[in-house]
Design an enzyme around this catalytic site. Structure first.
Site, PDB file in Angstrom:
ATOM      1  N   GLY A  89       0.814  -1.214   0.000  1.00 38.22           N
ATOM      2  CA  GLY A  89       0.000   0.000   0.000  1.00 38.22           C
ATOM      3  C   GLY A  89       0.844   1.259   0.000  1.00 38.22           C
ATOM      4  O   GLY A  89       2.027   1.217  -0.308  1.00 38.22           O
ATOM      5  N   LEU A 148       0.443   3.689  -2.101  1.00 41.64           N
ATOM      6  CA  LEU A 148       0.800   3.493  -3.510  1.00 41.64           C
ATOM      7  C   LEU A 148       1.369   4.743  -4.160  1.00 41.64           C
ATOM      8  O   LEU A 148       1.007   5.865  -3.820  1.00 41.64           O
ATOM      9  CB  LEU A 148      -0.433   3.027  -4.289  1.00 41.64           C
ATOM     10  CG  LEU A 148      -1.037   1.712  -3.798  1.00 41.64           C
ATOM     11  CD1 LEU A 148      -2.220   1.327  -4.681  1.00 41.64           C
ATOM     12  CD2 LEU A 148      -0.010   0.585  -3.771  1.00 41.64           C
ATOM     13  N   GLY A 164       5.371   3.921  -8.973  1.00 40.69           N
ATOM     14  CA  GLY A 164       6.077   2.642  -9.138  1.00 40.69           C
ATOM     15  C   GLY A 164       5.106   1.469  -9.082  1.00 40.69           C
ATOM     16  O   GLY A 164       5.125   0.574  -9.944  1.00 40.69           O
ATOM     17  N   HIS A 165       4.245   1.482  -8.074  1.00 39.12           N
ATOM     18  CA  HIS A 165       3.233   0.425  -7.966  1.00 39.12           C
ATOM     19  C   HIS A 165       2.320   0.421  -9.199  1.00 39.12           C
ATOM     20  O   HIS A 165       1.988  -0.632  -9.741  1.00 39.12           O
ATOM     21  CB  HIS A 165       2.357   0.649  -6.735  1.00 39.12           C
ATOM     22  CG  HIS A 165       3.081   0.580  -5.422  1.00 39.12           C
ATOM     23  ND1 HIS A 165       3.241   1.682  -4.616  1.00 39.12           N
ATOM     24  CD2 HIS A 165       3.680  -0.448  -4.779  1.00 39.12           C
ATOM     25  CE1 HIS A 165       3.892   1.329  -3.515  1.00 39.12           C
ATOM     26  NE2 HIS A 165       4.187   0.041  -3.588  1.00 39.12           N
ATOM     27  N   GLN A 220       7.855  -9.251   8.379  1.00 40.79           N
ATOM     28  CA  GLN A 220       9.079  -8.839   7.698  1.00 40.79           C
ATOM     29  C   GLN A 220       9.709  -7.579   8.308  1.00 40.79           C
ATOM     30  O   GLN A 220      10.729  -7.101   7.823  1.00 40.79           O
ATOM     31  CB  GLN A 220       8.851  -8.672   6.192  1.00 40.79           C
ATOM     32  CG  GLN A 220       8.046  -7.466   5.798  1.00 40.79           C
ATOM     33  CD  GLN A 220       7.662  -7.495   4.328  1.00 40.79           C
ATOM     34  OE1 GLN A 220       6.991  -8.428   3.869  1.00 40.79           O
ATOM     35  NE2 GLN A 220       8.089  -6.510   3.564  1.00 40.79           N
ATOM     36  N   GLY A 267       8.969  -5.059  -8.656  1.00 43.46           N
ATOM     37  CA  GLY A 267       9.817  -3.964  -9.128  1.00 43.46           C
ATOM     38  C   GLY A 267      11.291  -4.274  -8.933  1.00 43.46           C
ATOM     39  O   GLY A 267      11.676  -4.879  -7.937  1.00 43.46           O
ATOM     40  N   SER A 306       9.319   5.383  -3.519  1.00 43.69           N
ATOM     41  CA  SER A 306       9.191   4.433  -2.416  1.00 43.69           C
ATOM     42  C   SER A 306       8.154   4.972  -1.446  1.00 43.69           C
ATOM     43  O   SER A 306       8.077   6.194  -1.228  1.00 43.69           O
ATOM     44  CB  SER A 306      10.535   4.283  -1.700  1.00 43.69           C
ATOM     45  OG  SER A 306      10.350   3.677  -0.436  1.00 43.69           O
ATOM     46  N   SER A 307       7.375   4.076  -0.864  1.00 42.10           N
ATOM     47  CA  SER A 307       6.398   4.520   0.144  1.00 42.10           C
ATOM     48  C   SER A 307       7.119   5.196   1.293  1.00 42.10           C
ATOM     49  O   SER A 307       6.579   6.091   1.945  1.00 42.10           O
ATOM     50  CB  SER A 307       5.609   3.325   0.666  1.00 42.10           C
ATOM     51  OG  SER A 307       5.010   2.636  -0.413  1.00 42.10           O
ATOM     52  N   ARG A 308       8.357   4.769   1.573  1.00 40.74           N
ATOM     53  CA  ARG A 308       9.110   5.332   2.701  1.00 40.74           C
ATOM     54  C   ARG A 308       9.606   6.753   2.418  1.00 40.74           C
ATOM     55  O   ARG A 308      10.016   7.436   3.362  1.00 40.74           O
ATOM     56  CB  ARG A 308      10.288   4.421   3.066  1.00 40.74           C
ATOM     57  CG  ARG A 308       9.839   3.126   3.726  1.00 40.74           C
ATOM     58  CD  ARG A 308      10.994   2.366   4.362  1.00 40.74           C
ATOM     59  NE  ARG A 308      10.516   1.287   5.215  1.00 40.74           N
ATOM     60  CZ  ARG A 308      10.377   0.020   4.819  1.00 40.74           C
ATOM     61  NH1 ARG A 308      10.686  -0.323   3.585  1.00 40.74           N
ATOM     62  NH2 ARG A 308       9.920  -0.903   5.655  1.00 40.74           N
TER      63      ARG A 308
HETATM   64  P1  AMP Z   1       6.044  -2.322  -1.584  1.00 37.94           P
HETATM   65  O1  AMP Z   1       4.654  -1.792  -1.486  1.00 37.94           O
HETATM   66  O2  AMP Z   1       7.096  -1.334  -1.213  1.00 37.94           O
HETATM   67  O3  AMP Z   1       6.203  -3.653  -0.911  1.00 37.94           O
HETATM   68  O4  AMP Z   1       6.303  -2.600  -3.125  1.00 37.94           O
HETATM   69  C1  AMP Z   1       5.430  -3.400  -3.874  1.00 37.94           C
HETATM   70  C2  AMP Z   1       6.054  -3.673  -5.209  1.00 37.94           C
HETATM   71  O5  AMP Z   1       6.287  -2.442  -5.882  1.00 37.94           O
HETATM   72  C3  AMP Z   1       7.412  -4.372  -5.092  1.00 37.94           C
HETATM   73  O6  AMP Z   1       7.517  -5.345  -6.112  1.00 37.94           O
HETATM   74  C4  AMP Z   1       8.382  -3.242  -5.306  1.00 37.94           C
HETATM   75  O7  AMP Z   1       9.625  -3.654  -5.834  1.00 37.94           O
HETATM   76  C5  AMP Z   1       7.622  -2.398  -6.318  1.00 37.94           C
HETATM   77  N1  AMP Z   1       8.145  -1.036  -6.323  1.00 37.94           N
HETATM   78  C6  AMP Z   1       8.346  -0.225  -5.248  1.00 37.94           C
HETATM   79  N2  AMP Z   1       8.889   0.938  -5.631  1.00 37.94           N
HETATM   80  C7  AMP Z   1       9.050   0.868  -6.976  1.00 37.94           C
HETATM   81  C8  AMP Z   1       9.573   1.762  -7.968  1.00 37.94           C
HETATM   82  N3  AMP Z   1      10.034   2.967  -7.650  1.00 37.94           N
HETATM   83  N4  AMP Z   1       9.582   1.355  -9.256  1.00 37.94           N
HETATM   84  C9  AMP Z   1       9.113   0.125  -9.586  1.00 37.94           C
HETATM   85  N5  AMP Z   1       8.617  -0.755  -8.714  1.00 37.94           N
HETATM   86  C10 AMP Z   1       8.574  -0.396  -7.417  1.00 37.94           C
END
Ligand code: AMP
Length: 281
Positions: free
Chosen positions: A22, A24, A27-28, A52, A138, A176-178
């Site tokens: 989430g 989002l 990237g997502h 995790q 990603g 990044s969500s962070r």
């Molecule tokens: P997360 O919500 O951070 O667990 O990410 C979910 C998916 O989105 C994972 O497969 C990540 O690698 C991908 N993801 C996160 N940030 C990016 C980004 N900037 N570009 C492409 N994919 C991303």
């Protein structure tokens, strides 16, 4: 979710699956687009996987924007959103874990013991529930993608693992969500990851092949940013994730850097083709 998955399989409809935590961003949504292009129905999940996160990590404060996320997914053409509760994913007495040995202990796994075991386990569980033909990840989290691919191969999973490009902000910062944790000063400092990787890219284009010199230059670059604290800068073989001394085959330059209290990761893909090295940020 199981019913939806069974029905799609019975009707011969292909499912593309995008697992997320989430909060989002673009990237997502790029993963959703890739899934839509290759599938007849798209399922996304939002699950902030408690296992995790180490006790000292950011599970409690991880951004949760469920209402906005579900609207974005709907607008992006996602057919189903799977958002289970932790108690559903980890019922009382849960005790089975997936460990992708040799890949999980390195790099991010060294800084975050148990992290990839928890990631592999939850991804396997999600794939079992959703039963997709393809699942989209990603390259931003390149070690994670490598571990999931290995798990899919080793456990004969019936889902193809697709790894998609890194989506970046205009100034190069990987989305990044962070990034939401960063204050304005930290946000400016955070571009140091991209700048260090871009420096490596330029050096490689100029003919540098020595991994130690490339990683030393990345560390030096990180050290110029007062708000940045290096966790690691490594150049590894993309298959084994073991450190290399010279560029050869497919390699990754990986960075993990703390900006204030926010830990960010990024990487550069380096591919040898007919003696030439192509780099992808
Ligand atoms: P997360 O919500 O951070 O667990 O990410 C979910 C998916 O989105 C994972 O497969 C990540 O690698 C991908 N993801 C996160 N940030 C990016 C980004 N900037 N570009 C492409 N994919 C991303």
């Amino acid at each position: 979710m199981r019913q939806v998955a069974r029905q799609a399989r019975a009707e011969g409809r292909s499912t593309g699956f995008v697992p997320t935590m989430g909060a989002l961003h673009a990237g997502h949504l790029s993963l959703v687009r890739a899934a839509r292009a290759e599938s007849q129905q798209v399922i996304a999940s939002i699950f902030v996987n408690p296992t995790q996160f180490a006790p000292n990590e950011d599970f409690q404060k991880y951004p949760r924007t469920f209402e906005a996320d579900s609207k974005e997914l709907e607008d992006a053409g996602v057919d189903y959103l799977f958002a289970p509760e932790p108690a559903e994913m980890y019922p009382q007495g849960f005790r089975t874990w997936v460990n992708v040995e040799g890949l999980s202990e390195r790099l991010d796994g060294r800084s975050r013991p148990g992290h990839f075991r928890a990631v592999a386990t939850v991804v396997l569980k999600l794939l079992e529930i959703v039963q997709p033909q393809r699942a989209f990840f990603g390259r931003k989290d390149t070690q994670q993608a490598r571990i999931i691919r290995q798990m899919a191969r080793d456990l004969h999973l019936d889902s193809e693992i697709v790894v998609c490009p890194i989506i970046r902000e205009p100034d190069g910062l990987a989305m990044s969500s962070r990034n939401a944790y960063l204050n304005p000063k930290e946000r400016r400092a955070a571009t140091i990851l991209f700048r260090a990787l871009d420096g490596a890219r330029i050096s490689i284009a100029r003919g540098e092949r020595d991994a130690l010199r490339l990683t030393a230059a990345m560390r030096d670059m990180i050290s110029t940013e007062p708000l940045a604290e290096l966790d690691f800068a490594e150049l590894v073989d993309a298959e084994t994730l073991e450190a290399v001394t010279r560029l050869r085959g497919v390699c990754l330059a990986l960075l993990a850097v703390r900006i204030g209290t926010t830990r960010l990761v990024d990487n550069l893909l380096i591919e040898e083709r007919e003696g030439e090295f192509q780099t992808t940020l």
